[in-house]
Design an enzyme around this catalytic site. Structure first.
Site, PDB file in Angstrom:
ATOM      1  N   CYS A  10       0.822  -1.216   0.000  1.00  0.00           N
ATOM      2  CA  CYS A  10       0.000   0.000   0.000  1.00  0.00           C
ATOM      3  C   CYS A  10       0.860   1.272   0.000  1.00  0.00           C
ATOM      4  O   CYS A  10       1.603   1.534   0.959  1.00  0.00           O
ATOM      5  CB  CYS A  10      -0.902  -0.010   1.231  1.00  0.00           C
ATOM      6  SG  CYS A  10      -1.824   1.525   1.417  1.00  0.00           S
ATOM      7  N   VAL A  50      -6.335   0.733   5.150  1.00  0.00           N
ATOM      8  CA  VAL A  50      -5.089   1.076   5.838  1.00  0.00           C
ATOM      9  C   VAL A  50      -4.416   2.179   5.027  1.00  0.00           C
ATOM     10  O   VAL A  50      -4.683   2.292   3.833  1.00  0.00           O
ATOM     11  CB  VAL A  50      -4.159  -0.162   5.967  1.00  0.00           C
ATOM     12  CG1 VAL A  50      -4.718  -1.125   6.979  1.00  0.00           C
ATOM     13  CG2 VAL A  50      -3.903  -0.848   4.624  1.00  0.00           C
ATOM     14  N   GLU A  62      -6.304   7.605   7.536  1.00  0.00           N
ATOM     15  CA  GLU A  62      -6.051   8.586   6.459  1.00  0.00           C
ATOM     16  C   GLU A  62      -4.596   9.070   6.480  1.00  0.00           C
ATOM     17  O   GLU A  62      -4.179   9.843   7.352  1.00  0.00           O
ATOM     18  CB  GLU A  62      -7.001   9.792   6.508  1.00  0.00           C
ATOM     19  CG  GLU A  62      -8.430   9.449   6.138  1.00  0.00           C
ATOM     20  CD  GLU A  62      -8.587   8.955   4.679  1.00  0.00           C
ATOM     21  OE1 GLU A  62      -7.749   9.281   3.821  1.00  0.00           O
ATOM     22  OE2 GLU A  62      -9.562   8.231   4.420  1.00  0.00           O
ATOM     23  N   SER A  63      -3.874   8.654   5.430  1.00  0.00           N
ATOM     24  CA  SER A  63      -2.428   8.902   5.411  1.00  0.00           C
ATOM     25  C   SER A  63      -2.059  10.378   5.520  1.00  0.00           C
ATOM     26  O   SER A  63      -1.097  10.723   6.218  1.00  0.00           O
ATOM     27  CB  SER A  63      -1.817   8.304   4.136  1.00  0.00           C
ATOM     28  OG  SER A  63      -2.371   8.885   2.975  1.00  0.00           O
TER      29      SER A  63
END
Ligand SMILES: N[C@@H](CCC(=O)N[C@@H](CS)C(=O)NCC(=O)O)C(=O)O
Length: 191
Positions: A10, A50, A62-63
């Site tokens: 990811c 993720v 939420e990155s």
């Protein structure tokens, strides 16, 4: 202890992995199988996606939000520029990352027609990097970290020629000198 719910493939998780490594934040990693996600991940993030981080029972998905949180929670070394103009430039570029990633995902879905569109996005990054050395302006930071996971994956997984964009290729070389980014390149190589 901070926990990262993670998946090696990811690129959004990669952003968080790189920020944690840059800041030397001690953490544990729980790998989520994206092909067979545990039901409990929806309790941590209603979208089931993720990355998610958890610290003392407090959960954050939420990155982009996680990157900003880590920047505030662990301010050293700083990954947002001190200059307010450059700070907003970094945030603007992160805010608009979809312009870059949309054709990437189209190409990943096998839409060969997206190759030109993605190449135009690489040209756009190249032009930015001709003007200033980093995507956030004068200094390495969150904007670079926000984009590099896709650049690494495009080169390794989508047979995209990064070297035909000289400023972008030079930026990638400089990025790879950073252990946090080199580690991520190793994860991509093993995918
Ligand atoms: N906007 C989210 C996107 C995260 C995301 O799309 N993660 C993917 C893996 S790369 C995922 O969990 N996919 C599972 C799904 O969509 O069901 C972020 O920035 O964290």
């Amino acid at each position: 202890m901070l926990t990262l719910y993670d998946a090696p493939r990811c690129p959004y998780c990669a952003r968080v992995r790189i920020v944690l490594a840059e800041k030397g934040v001690e953490h544990e990693t729980i790998e989520i199988d994206l092909t067979d996600r545990p039901a409990w991940i929806y309790e941590k993030n209603s979208t089931g996606r993720v990355p998610v981080i958890e610290e003392d029972g407090w959960v954050l998905p939420e990155s982009v939000v996680i990157m900003e949180y880590l920047e505030e929670r662990y301010p050293e070394p700083a990954l947002l520029p001190a200059d307010p103009g450059d700070r907003s430039l970094a945030r603007l570029r992160i805010f608009r990352h979809d312009t870059f990633t949309d054709p990437y995902y189209a190409l990943r879905r096998g839409e060969e027609s997206a190759r030109d569109a993605f190449d135009r996005q690489l040209e756009r990054l190249d032009a930015m990097l001709v003007e200033r050395p980093w995507l956030g302006g004068a200094e390495y930071g969150l904007a670079d970290i926000a984009y590099v996971p896709w650049v690494l994956r495009a080169g390794a997984l989508l047979v995209v020629e990064i070297d035909s964009h000289p400023a972008l290729a030079a930026w990638l070389d400089r990025m790879l000198e950073r252990p946090a980014v080199a580690t991520e390149a190793g994860i991509v190589a093993a995918l």
